[in-house]
Design an enzyme around this catalytic site. Structure first.
Site, PDB file in Angstrom:
ATOM      1  N   ASP A  34     -66.111   8.439  61.706  1.00  0.00           N
ATOM      2  CA  ASP A  34     -65.597   9.684  62.502  1.00  0.00           C
ATOM      3  C   ASP A  34     -64.344   9.394  63.195  1.00  0.00           C
ATOM      4  O   ASP A  34     -64.307   8.846  64.194  1.00  0.00           O
ATOM      5  CB  ASP A  34     -66.684  10.032  63.370  1.00  0.00           C
ATOM      6  CG  ASP A  34     -66.188  11.232  64.281  1.00  0.00           C
ATOM      7  OD1 ASP A  34     -66.896  11.481  65.292  1.00  0.00           O
ATOM      8  OD2 ASP A  34     -65.187  11.840  64.043  1.00  0.00           O
ATOM      9  N   SER A 198     -48.482  20.242  63.180  1.00  0.00           N
ATOM     10  CA  SER A 198     -48.094  20.817  61.855  1.00  0.00           C
ATOM     11  C   SER A 198     -47.106  21.706  61.986  1.00  0.00           C
ATOM     12  O   SER A 198     -47.202  22.424  63.144  1.00  0.00           O
ATOM     13  CB  SER A 198     -49.483  21.463  61.229  1.00  0.00           C
ATOM     14  OG  SER A 198     -48.682  22.158  60.246  1.00  0.00           O
TER      15      SER A 198
HETATM   16  C1  LIG Z   1     -68.961  17.208  65.715  1.00  0.00           C
HETATM   17  C2  LIG Z   1     -68.506  15.800  65.183  1.00  0.00           C
HETATM   18  C3  LIG Z   1     -69.321  14.733  65.881  1.00  0.00           C
HETATM   19  C4  LIG Z   1     -70.907  14.697  65.139  1.00  0.00           C
HETATM   20  C5  LIG Z   1     -70.914  14.369  63.915  1.00  0.00           C
HETATM   21  C6  LIG Z   1     -72.299  14.680  63.191  1.00  0.00           C
HETATM   22  C7  LIG Z   1     -73.366  15.235  63.922  1.00  0.00           C
HETATM   23  C8  LIG Z   1     -74.777  15.441  63.010  1.00  0.00           C
HETATM   24  C9  LIG Z   1     -74.967  14.298  62.279  1.00  0.00           C
HETATM   25  C10 LIG Z   1     -75.793  15.659  64.257  1.00  0.00           C
HETATM   26  C11 LIG Z   1     -74.357  16.376  62.297  1.00  0.00           C
HETATM   27  C12 LIG Z   1     -73.044  15.559  65.105  1.00  0.00           C
HETATM   28  C13 LIG Z   1     -72.000  15.382  65.935  1.00  0.00           C
HETATM   29  C14 LIG Z   1     -67.052  15.699  65.665  1.00  0.00           C
HETATM   30  N1  LIG Z   1     -66.485  14.282  65.264  1.00  0.00           N
HETATM   31  N2  LIG Z   1     -65.317  14.056  65.681  1.00  0.00           N
HETATM   32  C15 LIG Z   1     -66.818  15.804  67.090  1.00  0.00           C
HETATM   33  N3  LIG Z   1     -67.244  15.202  68.200  1.00  0.00           N
HETATM   34  N4  LIG Z   1     -66.886  15.950  69.233  1.00  0.00           N
HETATM   35  N5  LIG Z   1     -66.366  16.999  68.957  1.00  0.00           N
HETATM   36  N6  LIG Z   1     -66.194  17.067  67.624  1.00  0.00           N
HETATM   37  C16 LIG Z   1     -65.701  18.111  67.039  1.00  0.00           C
HETATM   38  C17 LIG Z   1     -66.218  19.551  67.425  1.00  0.00           C
HETATM   39  C18 LIG Z   1     -67.239  20.225  66.497  1.00  0.00           C
HETATM   40  C19 LIG Z   1     -67.586  21.258  67.046  1.00  0.00           C
HETATM   41  C20 LIG Z   1     -67.221  21.808  68.251  1.00  0.00           C
HETATM   42  C21 LIG Z   1     -66.331  21.347  68.843  1.00  0.00           C
HETATM   43  C22 LIG Z   1     -65.914  20.046  68.655  1.00  0.00           C
HETATM   44  O1  LIG Z   1     -66.115  22.094  70.191  1.00  0.00           O
HETATM   45  C23 LIG Z   1     -66.922  23.366  70.096  1.00  0.00           C
HETATM   46  O2  LIG Z   1     -67.741  23.135  68.695  1.00  0.00           O
END
Ligand SMILES: C[C@H](Cc1ccc(C(C)(C)C)cc1)[C@H](NN)c1nnnn1Cc1ccc2c(c1)OCO2
Length: 331
Positions: A34, A198
């Site tokens: 990630d 970008s």
């Molecule tokens: C979501 C992933 C982190 C994650 C990955 C996998 C999972 C599961 C395995 C349980 C499926 C949960 C979590 C992302 N990684 N950089 C992340 N980590 N922190 N922010 N983001 C991106 C974001 C994603 C969705 C939003 C958001 C911001 O703000 C509002 O909605």
């Protein structure tokens, strides 16, 4: 030194997992690389039974090279409100023949139900910048930051594919993995993310290039492409069946709508990366439906643009931490 490991997409390319070896003797877990976070955490034997659902657990007590970091802890909350927390061990970690002998491994004592529900995912390898690592009282370096001094080159690359295994390489650039030239753009790491600008976008081959600067992060850990509202409107405005469906929480359109254009985003000095329209029909809204949830959605809930897997799988990306820049190439 260098390393190379295959990544495998889960269904709908919702996430890409890679095998990682921890401890002595080696315990193999499937982890989610990630670039949008900076904690290396794993499901562990410290977890309550109710939080485990088929995941492989790291057992520090079964590792002769594990040392508990007494008094250290961690807790991370992701943007989707999922979270995890626990204790910290130092142990040896190997990813694709690349070994870091003293990696801070964050062993989970607690995970939210989203993580429990995902039985294939045994944890995350955060390859953002270490300044946003959550370990207390002293934050810890990422796997890449620990490995970097020994690498041939201070870079790692991501080659994600649509519905097929791809590859993460560490310490070198595989010139056979991309076509044309790599365009490098500067990265601002002050927020701990791979943030870049970008120069703009284009909808379809006939659309004009929209020179609107888009500030965002390259994030292998986010499934979708989260872009400014105006860009989404320009894209979905060109698809006959598209609409914003509040009940689905985003834009949907007929999966086989032949008016679906490709989406191009600028990287720098004239280069554009083409995301095939087919990548943007992300997933059926329900089994019987003919409508698909869009792979591109608004970033309004996030506050910044996220170039997630939908975009990244259209390119070969160089994460150059040595020079704080991102390299983009077609493939
Ligand atoms: C979501 C992933 C982190 C994650 C990955 C996998 C999972 C599961 C395995 C349980 C499926 C949960 C979590 C992302 N990684 N950089 C992340 N980590 N922190 N922010 N983001 C991106 C974001 C994603 C969705 C939003 C958001 C911001 O703000 C509002 O909605």
């Amino acid at each position: 030194d260098r390393g190379s490991v295959q990544n495998s997409p889960k269904s709908y390319d919702v996430e890409y997992l890679m095998p990682v070896s921890l401890g002595t003797p080696a315990q193999q877990l499937n982890l989610d690389l990630d670039t949008g976070s900076s904690d290396f955490w794993v499901f562990s034997t410290l977890l309550k039974e109710s939080m485990i659902n088929g995941q492989t657990l790291y057992d520090p007590n079964a590792s002769t090279t594990a040392d508990k970091m007494e008094g250290y802890s961690w807790k991370i909350t992701y943007g989707d409100q999922s979270y995890s927390s626990g204790d910290v061990y130092v142990d040896t970690v190997t990813i694709g023949d690349l070994t870091v002998s003293t990696q801070a491994v964050e062993a989970a004592r607690e995970v939210s139900e989203e993580f429990t529900a995902d039985s294939d995912n045994d944890g995350l390898v955060g390859l953002g910048f270490g300044i946003i690592n959550t370990v207390m009282p002293y934050k810890q370096k990422t796997f890449f930051e620990k490995a970097m001094p020994g690498l041939d080159s201070p870079v790692f690359t991501a080659d994600l594919k649509s519905g097929a295994p791809g590859r993460y390489n560490f310490g070198y650039i595989d010139d056979g993995a991309y076509t044309g030239n790599i365009t490098y753009v500067p990265v601002n790491s002050s927020d701990g993310f791979w943030s870049w600008v970008s120069p703009g976008f284009q909808v379809g081959t006939t659309g004009s290039f929209n020179s609107t600067r888009i500030h965002g992060i390259a994030d292998t850990g986010t499934t979708l492409l989260l872009l400014p509202e105006g860009v989404c409107e320009a894209f979905y405005g060109r698809i006959a069946s598209a609409k914003y469906d509040a009940s689905q929480g985003g834009y949907t359109f007929e999966c086989n709508d032949s008016t679906t254009p490709d989406f191009y985003f600028g990287t720098g000095n004239g280069q554009m990366i083409r995301i095939p329209g087919s990548y943007l029909a992300y997933s059926k809204t329900d089994t019987s439906s003919l409508r698909c949830f869009g792979g591109m959605q608004s970033d309004s809930g996030v506050g910044f643009t996220i170039w997630g897997d939908i975009a990244l799988k259209a390119a070969f990306i160089v994460f150059d931490q040595g020079s704080e820049r991102l390299g983009w190439a077609e493939k």
